[in-house]
Design a protein around this motif. Structure first.
Motif, short mmCIF file in Angstrom:
data_model
loop_
_atom_site.label_atom_id
_atom_site.label_comp_id
_atom_site.label_asym_id
_atom_site.label_seq_id
_atom_site.Cartn_x
_atom_site.Cartn_y
_atom_site.Cartn_z
N ALA A 184 0.83 -1.21 0.00
CA ALA A 184 0.00 0.00 0.00
C ALA A 184 0.86 1.25 0.00
O ALA A 184 0.76 2.11 0.88
CB ALA A 184 -0.95 -0.02 1.19
N ARG A 185 1.74 1.34 -0.98
CA ARG A 185 2.59 2.50 -1.20
C ARG A 185 2.67 2.74 -2.70
O ARG A 185 2.36 1.85 -3.50
CB ARG A 185 4.00 2.28 -0.66
N SER A 186 3.12 3.91 -3.10
CA SER A 186 3.22 4.19 -4.53
C SER A 186 4.31 3.32 -5.17
O SER A 186 5.29 2.93 -4.51
CB SER A 186 3.54 5.66 -4.77
N ALA A 187 4.13 3.03 -6.44
CA ALA A 187 5.12 2.24 -7.17
C ALA A 187 6.49 2.92 -7.15
O ALA A 187 7.51 2.25 -7.01
CB ALA A 187 4.64 2.00 -8.60
N ASP A 188 6.52 4.23 -7.27
CA ASP A 188 7.80 4.95 -7.25
C ASP A 188 8.49 4.82 -5.90
O ASP A 188 9.71 4.65 -5.84
CB ASP A 188 7.60 6.42 -7.60
N GLU A 189 7.72 4.90 -4.82
CA GLU A 189 8.30 4.78 -3.48
C GLU A 189 8.88 3.38 -3.27
O GLU A 189 9.99 3.22 -2.75
CB GLU A 189 7.23 5.08 -2.42
N VAL A 190 8.16 2.35 -3.70
CA VAL A 190 8.64 0.98 -3.54
C VAL A 190 9.84 0.73 -4.46
O VAL A 190 10.83 0.12 -4.05
CB VAL A 190 7.51 -0.03 -3.79
N TRP A 191 9.79 1.24 -5.69
CA TRP A 191 10.92 1.06 -6.61
C TRP A 191 12.20 1.70 -6.06
O TRP A 191 13.30 1.17 -6.25
CB TRP A 191 10.60 1.59 -8.00
N ALA A 192 12.07 2.82 -5.37
CA ALA A 192 13.24 3.49 -4.81
C ALA A 192 14.01 2.55 -3.86
O ALA A 192 15.23 2.62 -3.76
CB ALA A 192 12.84 4.77 -4.10
N VAL A 193 13.30 1.66 -3.19
CA VAL A 193 13.92 0.70 -2.27
C VAL A 193 14.24 -0.61 -2.99
O VAL A 193 15.36 -1.11 -2.96
CB VAL A 193 13.00 0.44 -1.06
N PHE A 194 13.24 -1.19 -3.64
CA PHE A 194 13.38 -2.50 -4.31
C PHE A 194 14.39 -2.42 -5.45
O PHE A 194 15.15 -3.36 -5.68
CB PHE A 194 12.00 -2.90 -4.84
N GLY A 195 14.42 -1.32 -6.15
CA GLY A 195 15.32 -1.15 -7.28
C GLY A 195 16.70 -0.65 -6.91
O GLY A 195 17.55 -0.48 -7.79
N ASP A 196 16.96 -0.40 -5.62
CA ASP A 196 18.29 0.01 -5.17
C ASP A 196 19.16 -1.24 -5.10
O ASP A 196 19.16 -1.96 -4.09
CB ASP A 196 18.19 0.70 -3.81
N PHE A 197 19.88 -1.51 -6.16
CA PHE A 197 20.62 -2.76 -6.30
C PHE A 197 21.57 -3.02 -5.13
O PHE A 197 21.67 -4.15 -4.65
CB PHE A 197 21.39 -2.76 -7.63
N GLN A 198 22.23 -2.00 -4.66
CA GLN A 198 23.18 -2.20 -3.56
C GLN A 198 22.51 -2.14 -2.18
O GLN A 198 23.13 -2.49 -1.18
CB GLN A 198 24.31 -1.15 -3.65
N GLY A 199 21.24 -1.77 -2.12
CA GLY A 199 20.54 -1.63 -0.84
C GLY A 199 19.72 -2.84 -0.43
O GLY A 199 18.90 -2.75 0.48
N ILE A 200 19.92 -3.97 -1.05
CA ILE A 200 19.09 -5.15 -0.83
C ILE A 200 19.05 -5.61 0.64
O ILE A 200 18.05 -6.15 1.10
CB ILE A 200 19.55 -6.32 -1.75
#
Length: 129
Positions: A11-27
């Motif tokens: 229940a968050r925006s796609a952009d907000e989730v992508w900022a975390v999920f798509g952070d390759f080094q932040g897994i």
């Protein structure tokens, strides 16, 4: 070749989730069970999942506008001929859906990887809870 699919609605925006999920080094911030993550470069990371279990992951494609990334996974212990993972975040109603899909050879890896990716997407959901 086998495939696996894991997904979670958040229940968050796609952009907000992508900022975390798509952070390759932040897994390590959302993927449970990782001991360490070491950046070899912007597109290569080495994950330690326990004593003697190192996995090297390399970005193959990335599209921030479409919120998707595919990376290869290599580990001597897994003995994979092919192991590629695609992560995606798509808008869904008032939130989004985050997915992890793997293409695996040999097929026997699917039984190992499927529950790990289910746990991973649940870890992502917990991060945003």
């Amino acid at each position: 070749m086998a495939t696996t699919h894991a997904e979670v609605n958040i229940a968050r925006s796609a952009d907000e989730v992508w900022a975390v999920f798509g952070d390759f080094q932040g897994i390590k911030t959302w993927f449970p069970g990782l001991s360490d993550v070491r950046a070899e470069s912007d597109d290569v990371r080495v994950i330690t999942m326990g004593p003697g279990m190192e996995i090297t992951e390399t970005v193959l494609t990335r599209d921030d506008a479409a919120r998707t990334m595919t990376y290869s996974v290599a580990s001597e212990l897994l003995n994979a001929n092919k192991y590629e993972t695609t992560i995606t975040v798509t808008p869904a109603g008032d939130g989004c859906t985050a997915t992890m899909d793997a293409v695996l050879d040999p097929d026997s890896l699917a039984d190992l990887i499927a529950p790990v990716y289910e746990q991973a997407v649940q870890g992502l959901a917990t991060y945003f809870a």
